[in-house]
Scaffold this active site. Structure first.
Site, short mmCIF file in Angstrom:
data_model
loop_
_atom_site.label_atom_id
_atom_site.label_comp_id
_atom_site.label_asym_id
_atom_site.label_seq_id
_atom_site.Cartn_x
_atom_site.Cartn_y
_atom_site.Cartn_z
N SER A 51 -2.63 5.39 -0.52
CA SER A 51 -3.59 4.29 -0.35
C SER A 51 -4.61 4.68 0.73
O SER A 51 -4.23 5.14 1.81
CB SER A 51 -2.87 3.01 0.09
OG SER A 51 -2.03 2.55 -0.92
N ASN B 120 0.86 -1.18 0.00
CA ASN B 120 0.00 0.00 0.00
C ASN B 120 0.89 1.23 0.00
O ASN B 120 1.38 1.67 1.05
CB ASN B 120 -0.92 -0.01 1.23
CG ASN B 120 -1.94 -1.11 1.15
OD1 ASN B 120 -2.94 -0.99 0.43
ND2 ASN B 120 -1.68 -2.20 1.84
N GLU B 121 1.10 1.76 -1.18
CA GLU B 121 2.00 2.89 -1.34
C GLU B 121 1.32 4.17 -0.86
O GLU B 121 0.09 4.19 -0.67
CB GLU B 121 2.39 3.03 -2.82
CG GLU B 121 3.09 1.80 -3.41
CD GLU B 121 4.53 1.60 -2.91
OE1 GLU B 121 4.87 2.06 -1.80
OE2 GLU B 121 5.32 0.97 -3.64
N PRO B 122 2.10 5.25 -0.61
CA PRO B 122 1.49 6.51 -0.18
C PRO B 122 0.32 6.90 -1.07
O PRO B 122 0.39 6.79 -2.29
CB PRO B 122 2.66 7.50 -0.29
CG PRO B 122 3.87 6.65 -0.04
CD PRO B 122 3.56 5.32 -0.68
N THR C 197 10.10 2.24 -4.15
CA THR C 197 9.98 0.83 -3.75
C THR C 197 10.74 -0.06 -4.74
O THR C 197 11.44 -0.99 -4.35
CB THR C 197 8.49 0.40 -3.70
OG1 THR C 197 7.83 1.23 -2.75
CG2 THR C 197 8.33 -1.06 -3.35
#
Ligand code: F6R
Length: 279
Positions: A161, A157-159, A176
């Site tokens: 999300s 869950n990347e920024p 990432t």
């Protein structure tokens, strides 16, 4: 009350080394599995991959081999998998889990669940829906183990999300892909997509333990624990869960106010070193 708590919105348990932190988490998992066995119940674990949980899995294998800890009542759900990826590829999280844990313990292979990086693109939505359904049918996750990305991601869950996000396909942040490039021949080989449990999937777990080792994680640990919760730092959304603990080593705890500026917590021993630090 320890005033340092007033800066920290999530309980943080600090250990001298990753090995000690991992042994603590492994013991918690083992006690939980055994308590469930006594009640003849299943124990549902949410698991992570990456470098952080390797020492945890080594310790769980040791507990299995030397202390006869059985995993027969354990059901697992992994957080994420690259997409697309061959399940047998060296870098796949399916392969990681077999190599680092499952091949060495007595878990029933039918009880293992990992998002499938081989599923056809048009079937991904249904695959994700089924993943959520399987977690629900298993009774929900009892204990979720997490690592944390330098950008604050949990699972993938990347920024950005959202707190209501569920299992889905996500585009990996470039940071990432760079952080994980060491697993691949070069950065261009790192998949651009992944399937990940969502933030809401994670928050529905009954208990959550996030682990972090090393100074590179120190700034994001401070943000997640001390700043207001924000979708820009997904791990900070864990502040909305009532049974979450961070288990970190001293290096990962080094940016916390209690260590960086302890005079602000009112809990400071004025040694010459501290006086020098302030002035
Ligand atoms: C992996 C996962 C990721 C990692 C994170 C930290 O299943 O969910 O969130 O936990 O990228 O990775 P490491 O442990 O390699 O620093």
């Amino acid at each position: 009350m320890d005033l340092s708590d007033s800066f920290e919105k999530i309980p943080v348990n600090v250990f001298s080394t990753p090995k000690q932190g991992s042994a603590f988490v492994a013991r918690q998992i083992a006690d939980f599995i055994i308590a469930k066995q006594k009640k003849k119940e299943k124990c549902v674990l949410g698991l992570a991959t990456g470098s952080t949980p390797k020492s945890l899995y080594t310790e769980l294998i040791r507990l299995h081999k030397e202390e006869k800890l059985s995993f027969k009542n354990v059901i697992t759900f992994n957080l994420d998998e690259y997409y697309p990826i061959d399940n047998k590829a060296l870098q796949s999280y399916n392969r990681f889990m077999q190599t680092n844990l499952f091949n060495h313990i007595d878990i029933n292979p039918k009880n293992i669940h990992i998002p499938n990086g081989e599923v056809a693109k048009e079937d991904i939505k249904e695959h994700c829906r089924q993943y959520e359904k399987m977690i629900k049918n298993a009774g929900g996750i009892d204990l979720q183990i997490l690592g944390i990305g330098n950008n604050g991601h949990i699972g993938f869950n990347e920024p950005g999300s959202g707190i209501y996000s569920k299992t889905r396909l996500i585009t990996l942040d470039n940071s990432t892909r760079i952080a994980n490039a060491y697993e691949f021949a070069n950065i261009s080989q790192v998949p651009r997509l992944a399937i990940t449990m969502g933030i809401s999937t994670i928050l529905q777990s009954k208990k959550i333990i996030l682990m972090a080792w090393g100074s590179a994680k120190a700034p994001v640990i401070k943000k997640a624990v001390e700043e207001d919760d924000s979708e820009q730092v997904p791990a900070s959304l864990l502040q909305n869960h009532d049974d979450v603990t961070f288990v970190v080593d001293e290096a990962a705890a080094s940016e916390l106010t209690r260590n960086k500026s302890p005079w602000l917590t009112g809990d400071c021993d004025w040694t010459p070193k501290m006086i020098k630090k302030l002035w």
